[in-house]
Design a protein around this motif. Structure first.
Motif, PDB file in Angstrom:
ATOM      1  N   ILE A  17      -3.918   4.612  -4.113  1.00  0.00           N
ATOM      2  CA  ILE A  17      -2.595   5.059  -3.678  1.00  0.00           C
ATOM      3  C   ILE A  17      -2.666   5.719  -2.310  1.00  0.00           C
ATOM      4  N   TYR A  18      -3.688   6.545  -2.122  1.00  0.00           N
ATOM      5  CA  TYR A  18      -3.845   7.267  -0.867  1.00  0.00           C
ATOM      6  C   TYR A  18      -5.175   6.860  -0.214  1.00  0.00           C
ATOM      7  N   GLY A  19      -5.507   7.516   0.879  1.00  0.00           N
ATOM      8  CA  GLY A  19      -6.762   7.217   1.551  1.00  0.00           C
ATOM      9  C   GLY A  19      -6.592   6.158   2.609  1.00  0.00           C
ATOM     10  N   GLY A  20      -7.720   5.770   3.181  1.00  0.00           N
ATOM     11  CA  GLY A  20      -7.706   4.837   4.306  1.00  0.00           C
ATOM     12  C   GLY A  20      -7.133   3.474   3.971  1.00  0.00           C
ATOM     13  N   PHE A  24      -2.761   0.093  -3.020  1.00  0.00           N
ATOM     14  CA  PHE A  24      -2.439   0.114  -4.440  1.00  0.00           C
ATOM     15  C   PHE A  24      -1.571  -1.093  -4.794  1.00  0.00           C
ATOM     16  N   ASN A  25      -2.071  -1.909  -5.714  1.00  0.00           N
ATOM     17  CA  ASN A  25      -1.401  -3.158  -6.079  1.00  0.00           C
ATOM     18  C   ASN A  25      -0.569  -2.930  -7.345  1.00  0.00           C
ATOM     19  N   LYS A  26       0.721  -2.649  -7.181  1.00  0.00           N
ATOM     20  CA  LYS A  26       1.588  -2.321  -8.311  1.00  0.00           C
ATOM     21  C   LYS A  26       1.669  -3.468  -9.317  1.00  0.00           C
ATOM     22  N   GLU A  27       1.756  -4.683  -8.805  1.00  0.00           N
ATOM     23  CA  GLU A  27       1.880  -5.827  -9.698  1.00  0.00           C
ATOM     24  C   GLU A  27       0.621  -5.998 -10.545  1.00  0.00           C
TER      25      GLU A  27
END
Length: 274
Positions: A17-20, A24-27
């Motif tokens: 979600i965060y970071g470089g 984040f792949n919601k699907e």
């Protein structure tokens, strides 16, 4: 994977979600159909909105558990409650709290004026620095006098860009290099040899298996790094060795029995050779 085991090492990676990366792949997460999504670490200012948005998009409960250098034990206890593994979580939490206090008590006995002046350098050229006050520089700040004072400490695991001239002005007594940086070459580099820490041989590589012991990620690996770094800076103040600490940590967290040879390999460039 020998420390973590194939079961965990082979789990799918669905982004962060965060970071470089921020990939984040919601699907993919929704298709994996987990019971809960847990974000652990620094509480960003937008954490509530961010996780509410993800929860709304994928229809899966999202939880944030804050985990900072001072709260790893609390984070484990909360995870234990959430996941129903209180016994295991309590063991890890107790280790964090006990080792933290024991190390912190020793470091606190060293007067500020007697703290080792240190720079933590990163990057292919060794010219990135983990500045004093940065989120990922906590271990260095807690143990030593971090000479890398910048107006705006970066929060990235890559550190803040600086120059050799600035490092020379700081002229730290000790330098620690991140895994993958230039530890191996500075001893034969004429420019780096002009620095006190390098010419005196008081420079080291931060151990990096299975994670960097100091940062990147700024997670529970810091509990081990804190113990290592304090013993590196003030060896006469501890009755046990980093080998003892490493064996206990790897057994507790990874259920892995380090051999003497494995410990030696882990810290070959990370302990005093005197």
């Amino acid at each position: 994977t020998k420390y973590i085991g194939d079961t965990y090492a082979n789990l799918p990676v669905l982004g962060q979600i965060y970071g470089g990366k921020g990939d984040f792949n919601k699907e993919a997460v929704a298709n994996a159909d987990p019971q809960v999504v847990i974000d652990i670490g620094e509480a960003k200012k937008t954490i509530v909105e961010d996780l509410d948005g993800i929860q709304s998009a994928i229809g899966i409960p999202c939880v944030h558990i804050e985990a900072s250098f001072d709260t790893y034990d609390q984070a484990y206890r909360k995870l234990g409650e959430l996941l129903g593994v209180q016994d295991r979580a309590s063991k890890l939490a107790d280790y964090c709290a006990k080792s933290f206090k024991a190390t912190d008590d020793v470091v606190a006995s060293v007067p500020a004026a007697a703290r080792v002046k240190v720079a933590y350098l990163l990057g292919d050229a060794g010219l990135n620095v983990m500045a004093k006050g940065s989120f990922q520089g906590t271990v260095v700040d807690r143990v030593a006098d971090n000479v890398a004072v910048l107006d705006q400490p970066g929060g990235s695991g890559l550190g803040s860009e600086t120059s050799f001239e600035q490092i020379a002005l700081w002229d730290p007594q000790m330098i620690i290099f991140a895994p993958g940086s230039i530890y191996d070459t500075v001893g034969s580099d004429a420019s780096w040899q002009t620095l006190s820490a390098i010419s005196s041989g008081n420079y080291y590589a931060v151990p990096g298996e299975p994670y960097n012991w100091i940062s990147s990620p700024p997670g529970v690996n810091q509990v081990l790094g804190f113990q290592w770094f304090a013993r590196l800076c003030y060896p006469d103040k501890f009755s046990d060795s980093i080998a003892d600490v490493a064996k206990g940590y790897y057994k507790t967290f990874y259920n892995y029995d380090l051999s003497d040879a494995e410990v030696e390999a882990l810290v070959a460039d990370s302990v005093s050779k005197k």
